[in-house]
Design a protein around this motif. Structure first.
Motif, mmCIF file in Angstrom:
data_model
loop_
_atom_site.group_PDB
_atom_site.id
_atom_site.type_symbol
_atom_site.label_atom_id
_atom_site.label_comp_id
_atom_site.label_asym_id
_atom_site.label_seq_id
_atom_site.Cartn_x
_atom_site.Cartn_y
_atom_site.Cartn_z
ATOM 1 N N LYS A 1 45.049 -34.024 12.333
ATOM 2 C CA LYS A 1 45.274 -32.633 13.370
ATOM 3 C C LYS A 1 46.564 -32.983 14.979
ATOM 4 C CE LYS A 1 42.437 -29.721 15.483
ATOM 5 N NZ LYS A 1 40.767 -29.828 17.054
ATOM 6 N N GLU A 2 46.497 -33.873 14.987
ATOM 7 C CA GLU A 2 48.374 -33.944 15.614
ATOM 8 C C GLU A 2 49.258 -33.884 14.942
ATOM 9 O OE1 GLU A 2 47.925 -37.776 18.080
ATOM 10 O OE2 GLU A 2 46.000 -37.287 19.190
ATOM 11 N N ILE A 3 49.322 -34.659 13.701
ATOM 12 C CA ILE A 3 50.558 -34.478 13.224
ATOM 13 C C ILE A 3 50.817 -32.624 12.407
ATOM 14 C CG2 ILE A 3 51.831 -35.638 10.930
ATOM 15 C CD1 ILE A 3 50.153 -38.227 11.550
ATOM 16 N N ALA A 4 49.885 -32.067 12.204
ATOM 17 C CA ALA A 4 49.661 -31.557 10.553
ATOM 18 C C ALA A 4 49.445 -30.162 11.568
ATOM 19 C CB ALA A 4 49.260 -31.375 9.329
ATOM 20 N N GLY A 5 48.354 -29.911 12.452
ATOM 21 C CA GLY A 5 48.346 -29.265 13.242
ATOM 22 C C GLY A 5 46.566 -28.464 12.664
ATOM 23 N N PRO A 6 45.631 -28.297 13.491
ATOM 24 C CA PRO A 6 44.709 -28.028 12.871
ATOM 25 C C PRO A 6 44.337 -26.710 11.726
ATOM 26 C CG PRO A 6 44.834 -26.527 14.783
ATOM 27 C CD PRO A 6 45.845 -27.946 14.990
ATOM 28 N N GLU A 7 45.566 -25.713 11.964
ATOM 29 C CA GLU A 7 45.654 -24.823 10.653
ATOM 30 C C GLU A 7 46.115 -25.455 9.639
ATOM 31 O OE1 GLU A 7 49.924 -25.329 12.231
ATOM 32 O OE2 GLU A 7 47.897 -25.010 13.318
ATOM 33 N N ASN A 8 46.904 -27.110 9.678
ATOM 34 C CA ASN A 8 47.292 -27.391 7.999
ATOM 35 C C ASN A 8 46.056 -28.794 7.377
ATOM 36 O OD1 ASN A 8 49.326 -25.646 7.403
ATOM 37 N ND2 ASN A 8 50.005 -26.821 9.148
ATOM 38 N N LEU A 9 44.816 -29.009 8.238
ATOM 39 C CA LEU A 9 44.222 -30.180 8.856
ATOM 40 C C LEU A 9 43.951 -30.529 7.078
ATOM 41 C CD1 LEU A 9 42.980 -32.875 10.128
ATOM 42 C CD2 LEU A 9 41.153 -30.942 10.565
ATOM 43 N N THR A 10 43.299 -29.383 6.101
ATOM 44 C CA THR A 10 42.450 -29.468 5.214
ATOM 45 C C THR A 10 43.539 -30.055 4.231
ATOM 46 O OG1 THR A 10 40.511 -27.607 6.261
ATOM 47 C CG2 THR A 10 40.715 -28.450 3.499
ATOM 48 N N ALA A 11 44.776 -29.480 4.241
ATOM 49 C CA ALA A 11 45.703 -29.685 3.145
ATOM 50 C C ALA A 11 46.185 -31.373 3.588
ATOM 51 C CB ALA A 11 47.141 -28.755 3.297
ATOM 52 N N SER A 12 46.340 -31.106 4.938
ATOM 53 C CA SER A 12 46.536 -33.358 5.026
ATOM 54 C C SER A 12 45.239 -33.925 4.461
ATOM 55 C CB SER A 12 47.207 -33.098 6.139
ATOM 56 O OG SER A 12 47.702 -32.500 7.085
ATOM 57 N N LEU A 13 44.359 -33.501 4.578
ATOM 58 C CA LEU A 13 42.852 -34.061 4.799
ATOM 59 C C LEU A 13 43.644 -34.506 2.604
ATOM 60 C CD1 LEU A 13 40.170 -34.124 6.325
ATOM 61 C CD2 LEU A 13 41.917 -36.111 6.238
ATOM 62 N N GLY A 14 43.308 -33.369 1.991
ATOM 63 C CA GLY A 14 44.438 -33.849 0.539
ATOM 64 C C GLY A 14 44.684 -34.712 0.640
ATOM 65 N N PHE A 15 46.488 -34.402 0.789
ATOM 66 C CA PHE A 15 47.789 -35.729 0.807
ATOM 67 C C PHE A 15 46.991 -36.574 1.010
ATOM 68 C CE2 PHE A 15 50.030 -31.737 0.999
ATOM 69 C CZ PHE A 15 50.630 -31.925 -0.366
ATOM 70 N N ALA A 16 45.646 -36.940 2.102
ATOM 71 C CA ALA A 16 45.349 -38.199 2.225
ATOM 72 C C ALA A 16 44.124 -39.003 1.367
ATOM 73 C CB ALA A 16 44.611 -38.777 3.580
ATOM 74 N N VAL A 17 43.274 -37.696 0.355
ATOM 75 C CA VAL A 17 42.048 -38.145 -0.112
ATOM 76 C C VAL A 17 43.150 -38.840 -1.349
ATOM 77 C CG1 VAL A 17 40.656 -37.281 -1.531
ATOM 78 C CG2 VAL A 17 40.787 -36.709 0.760
ATOM 79 N N LEU A 18 44.341 -37.970 -1.953
ATOM 80 C CA LEU A 18 44.579 -37.904 -2.956
ATOM 81 C C LEU A 18 45.015 -39.882 -2.984
ATOM 82 C CD1 LEU A 18 45.796 -37.590 -5.914
ATOM 83 C CD2 LEU A 18 47.627 -36.441 -4.656
ATOM 84 N N ALA A 19 46.026 -40.137 -1.795
ATOM 85 C CA ALA A 19 46.599 -41.227 -2.412
ATOM 86 C C ALA A 19 45.777 -42.496 -1.889
ATOM 87 C CB ALA A 19 47.838 -41.579 -0.748
ATOM 88 N N THR A 20 44.730 -41.906 -0.794
ATOM 89 C CA THR A 20 43.574 -43.438 -1.420
ATOM 90 C C THR A 20 43.124 -43.903 -2.449
ATOM 91 O OG1 THR A 20 42.626 -42.347 1.140
ATOM 92 C CG2 THR A 20 41.178 -43.690 -0.009
ATOM 93 N N SER A 21 42.810 -42.389 -3.222
ATOM 94 C CA SER A 21 42.633 -42.430 -5.056
ATOM 95 C C SER A 21 43.169 -43.437 -5.713
ATOM 96 C CB SER A 21 41.699 -40.553 -5.537
ATOM 97 O OG SER A 21 43.154 -40.689 -5.310
ATOM 98 N N VAL A 22 44.411 -43.395 -5.703
ATOM 99 C CA VAL A 22 45.425 -43.787 -6.044
ATOM 100 C C VAL A 22 45.403 -45.251 -6.063
ATOM 101 C CG1 VAL A 22 47.866 -44.737 -7.007
ATOM 102 C CG2 VAL A 22 46.762 -42.131 -6.972
ATOM 103 N N GLY A 23 45.211 -45.336 -4.709
ATOM 104 C CA GLY A 23 44.294 -46.971 -4.085
ATOM 105 C C GLY A 23 43.739 -47.628 -4.715
ATOM 106 N N VAL A 24 42.725 -47.090 -4.651
ATOM 107 C CA VAL A 24 41.114 -47.112 -5.010
ATOM 108 C C VAL A 24 41.625 -47.654 -6.544
ATOM 109 C CG1 VAL A 24 39.006 -46.721 -5.970
ATOM 110 C CG2 VAL A 24 39.742 -45.815 -3.220
ATOM 111 N N ILE A 25 42.153 -47.143 -7.387
ATOM 112 C CA ILE A 25 42.629 -47.440 -8.482
ATOM 113 C C ILE A 25 43.340 -48.438 -8.794
ATOM 114 C CG2 ILE A 25 43.567 -46.962 -10.716
ATOM 115 C CD1 ILE A 25 43.325 -43.797 -10.374
ATOM 116 N N ILE A 26 44.006 -48.664 -7.963
ATOM 117 C CA ILE A 26 44.891 -50.093 -7.816
ATOM 118 C C ILE A 26 44.627 -51.561 -6.879
ATOM 119 C CG2 ILE A 26 47.198 -50.914 -7.366
ATOM 120 C CD1 ILE A 26 48.526 -48.219 -7.345
ATOM 121 N N GLY A 27 43.520 -50.824 -6.033
ATOM 122 C CA GLY A 27 43.062 -52.279 -5.182
ATOM 123 C C GLY A 27 42.503 -52.769 -6.356
#
Length: 346
Positions: free
Chosen positions: A309-335
């Motif tokens: 929320k600090e980085i992207a702002g509250p109006e972009n929180l959902t979109a930023s979380l989408g990228f974070a979840v996508l990155a985490t999912s790739v890590g879950v495949i590899i980890g």
């Protein structure tokens, strides 16, 4: 008749109460989503015993199972960005408190679900346990039923309608369509670093823990399956404590310590603790390790949303979380497969 000011105050009070109902719905989502993922630990051991396979090969089954599409299955992948994003639409001033309340649901799920999963495996086998857990997860529909478009109060400029307040609706559908707004990385360079931290620190590192912690303890013969399942419960209980530490730190430091700083610090400490995990040789030391990781991960997941929320702002929180979840999912495949391979080598 109500005056305009009294009517607006009444609507504002009603809206304020409903804000926290939405928070409770998101709390339930966290409980089911994260609780289910941590319950994979007993399931991992059960599948490994059933097929008589190595942890490395079994890890591929679970990696593909939990990482399908955006994260923890198509449904989970859609839930994860939305359950925090919608809270940011309702709560602004007390977002840190609301976020802690929401994320505490995951700690409760982590505490409750692993022993429940082990009980279901013992009673109905691992296939039956998965079916029953699928039924349990359908109760997230209750949370979805609590969500509605938040109203924004305003005054009509039409003289004939001056006794009526104008209600403006946020276009949530538009926000969801813009979830893959890559211009955010250009506007917020720090978001790239944050996404990589989710990929390696959370996806590859932390998310491999629940399965391999139990598998490692099982290999060393440190206890029965029921006893080993409680290792994840220890993690969940300490995680619940950790989730209330960031608001306390913010209160004591008067918010001089940013969420970004806390996020990086907790990831660093989790990495150091993980490197020391090889020193654990008894059930007690495994339990201590689980408690340390749980406490730090509890802090990490709370400050993650605040930092976004600090980085992207509250109006972009959902979109930023989408990228974070996508990155985490790739890590879950590899980890998990990588951790299983390292476990065989070491």
């Amino acid at each position: 008749m109500m005056t305009i000011d009294n009517e607006q105050k009444h609507i504002r009070d009603m809206q304020g109460c409903y804000n926290w109902i939405v928070v409770s719905g998101s709390h339930l989502c966290c409980l089911f989503v994260y609780g289910w993922y941590q319950a994979i630990g007993p399931l991992f051991v059960a599948i490994q015993h059933y097929f008589e396979e190595t942890s490395a090969r079994t890890s591929w089954i679970l990696a593909l199972f939990v990482s399908l599409e955006f994260g923890f299955g198509i449904g989970y992948g859609l839930i994860l960005p939305a359950h925090i994003g919608i809270v940011s639409l309702y709560i602004n001033k007390h977002f840190a408190l609301a976020n802690s309340l929401v994320m505490s649901g995951s700690a409760i799920g982590i505490f409750l679900f692993p022993p429940l999963m082990q009980y279901l495996i013992d009673s109905y086998g691992w296939r039956g346990a998965v079916i029953i857990f699928s039924g349990i997860n359908t109760h997230m529909g209750i949370s979805a039923a609590l969500y509605r478009i938040p109203a924004r109060l305003g005054r009509s400029h039409d003289v004939k309608q001056e006794n009526k307040s104008e209600v403006q609706h946020s276009n949530i559908c538009r926000d969801q369509c813009e979830i893959w707004d890559f211009s955010l990385f250009r506007q917020n360079p720090l978001l790239s670093t944050f996404t990589l931290a989710n990929l390696f620190g959370i996806g590859v590192g932390y998310q491999s823990l629940p399965a391999h912690l139990l598998a490692s303890a099982d290999t060393k013969g440190l206890g029965s399956q029921n006893q080993l399942a409680f290792l994840i419960s220890f993690l969940g209980l300490s995680s619940l404590v950790g989730r209330w530490v960031p608001p306390l730190i913010g209160c004591i430091s008067k918010n001089r310590i940013t969420s970004n700083t806390l996020f990086g610090l907790t990831l660093l400490l989790m990495g150091i603790i993980s490197m020391l995990s090889s020193l654990a040789t008894t059930y007690a030391t495994y339990a201590v390790f689980a408690c340390f990781v749980g406490f730090l991960s509890g802090m990490c997941f709370v400050v993650e949303n605040n930092a976004l929320k600090e980085i992207a702002g509250p109006e972009n929180l959902t979109a930023s979380l989408g990228f974070a979840v996508l990155a985490t999912s790739v890590g879950v495949i590899i980890g998990p497969p990588t951790a299983g391979k390292c476990n065989m080598i070491l």
